[in-house]
Design an enzyme around this catalytic site. Structure first.
Site, short mmCIF file in Angstrom:
data_model
loop_
_atom_site.label_atom_id
_atom_site.label_comp_id
_atom_site.label_asym_id
_atom_site.label_seq_id
_atom_site.Cartn_x
_atom_site.Cartn_y
_atom_site.Cartn_z
N HIS A 10 0.85 -1.07 0.10
CA HIS A 10 0.36 0.21 -0.07
C HIS A 10 0.78 1.19 -0.06
CE1 HIS A 10 -3.48 -2.46 1.50
NE2 HIS A 10 -2.22 -3.65 1.87
N GLU A 187 -6.93 -12.72 6.30
CA GLU A 187 -6.13 -12.12 7.72
C GLU A 187 -6.67 -12.19 8.68
OE1 GLU A 187 -6.27 -7.74 6.23
OE2 GLU A 187 -4.40 -7.07 7.30
N ASP A 266 3.05 -2.55 4.53
CA ASP A 266 3.13 -1.37 4.91
C ASP A 266 4.70 -1.14 5.29
OD1 ASP A 266 0.18 -0.27 4.84
OD2 ASP A 266 -0.16 -2.49 5.69
N1 LIG Z 1 -3.37 -5.20 6.20
C1 LIG Z 1 -4.01 -4.52 5.41
N2 LIG Z 1 -5.24 -5.45 5.46
C2 LIG Z 1 -6.76 -4.45 4.90
N3 LIG Z 1 -6.41 -2.94 4.92
C3 LIG Z 1 -4.65 -2.32 4.49
N4 LIG Z 1 -5.01 -1.51 4.19
C4 LIG Z 1 -3.08 -1.08 4.55
N5 LIG Z 1 -3.09 -1.58 4.69
C5 LIG Z 1 -4.30 -3.32 4.69
ZN LIG Z 2 -2.74 -5.31 2.37
#
Ligand SMILES: Nc1ncnc2[nH]cnc12
Ligand SMILES: [Zn+2]
Length: 312
Positions: A10, A187, A266
């Protein structure tokens, strides 16, 4: 260092505290602190939402085309130093539109940076699932005049409570436009979210997908169809999706014959860029060169837009 593609990144998650401070000063935005170590000290998360709260708050400093250019340029420089030869980069337009930042500034800055960046790269527009399907459709329609600037759509932000099935229509529109499709699933959400992403959204890769391992039939489907999974080990530890790297299910996913890739998600928030994830897998899980080479090869095979013949 092995050449690799990064497929789950991201761009807003590459906003390092130093750049938060620089952009706040440039745009005359008040911050609670201008001390980068104090900003970094807040990066202790208990789950996905606790991270998203800080992630969206920090984005307030991104206002102009130049800001988006500087953000993506800094990422591409770091990525190149980490062996990245190709990146498919997520961005969250709704997080900027909702603050009054025009789409033109977002696309303008990001696409100029990708053009100048010296690394093969493409953009994937993500919908924020917690803002619902109507807004997702509005943002896709607003982005269609920029259709040549992005290769696909994704689905991110808070997962549980926002199943993929809500987004069937917007993904159908994206498919009709010839856009590639991915979604975060599995996730924090269970295997049912991964099934829906495959069956209803017709995704071509699953982002994260670690909880797919709870369902043997789903594992068989992912293997048979060679659906790539963009796994983010350091992210999973920092957001407590797994207790520690040593407990990560990634080696078992590889053993199951799944098309696993490794990515940073991230990196400004989770303690490392993509090569740092590879290094941690070797150190903490004893993963071998052969396994890591396979993962790097998978990353090119799983990419949508990498064109050159890859090395290694
Ligand atoms: N790991 C993640 N899961 C969901 N949304 C996100 N936005 C940025 N990182 C994310
Ligand atoms: Zn992500």
């Amino acid at each position: 260092m092995r050449p690799k593609a990064e497929l789950h990144l991201h761009i807003e998650g590459t906003l390092e505290p130093e750049l938060v401070v620089e952009l706040a000063r440039r745009n005359r935005i008040d911050l609670p602190t201008y001390d980068v170590e104090a900003i970094r000290a807040r990066y202790s998360f208990t789950n996905l939402q606790s991270f998203l709260d800080v992630y969206y708050e920090n984005m307030a400093v991104l206002r102009t085309e130049e800001d988006f250019y500087d953000l993506a340029t800094a990422y591409l420089r770091r990525a190149a130093a980490q062996g990245v030869r190709h990146a498919e980069i997520f961005f969250d337009p709704q997080a900027h539109l909702s603050r009054g930042v025009p789409l033109d500034a977002v696309f303008g800055g990001l696409s100029a940076a990708l053009k100048d960046g010296g690394v093969s790269a493409a953009l994937i527009l993500c919908f924020l699932r917690d803002r619902g399907p109507e807004e997702a459709e509005q943002v896709l329609r607003a982005a269609l005049p920029y259709r040549e600037r992005f290769i696909g759509v994704g689905l991110d932000s808070a997962e549980v409570g926002y199943p993929p099935s809500l987004f069937r229509r917007v993904f159908d529109i994206a498919a009709a436009e010839g856009l590639r499709r991915v979604a975060h699933a599995g996730e924090e959400g269970g295997p049912d979210y991964v099934w829906e992403a495959l069956d209803i959204l017709r995704v071509e890769r699953v982002d994260h997908g670690i909880r797919a391992m709870e369902d043997p039939q789903l594992v068989a489907r992912l293997r048979a169809e060679r659906i790539p999974l963009t796994v983010c080990p350091l992210s999973n530890v920092r957001l407590r999706a797994v207790p520690s790297l040593r407990d990560h299910i990634l080696p078992a996913m590889l053993d199951e014959g799944l098309v696993v890739t490794v990515n940073s998600d991230d990196p400004a928030y989770f303690g490392g860029y993509v090569e740092d994830n590879y290094v941690a897998l070797r150190r903490e899980l004893g993963m071998t060169d052969e396994q890591l080479d396979r993962i790097a090869r998978n990353s090119f095979d799983a990419s949508f837009a990498y064109e050159a013949a890859y090395e290694g």
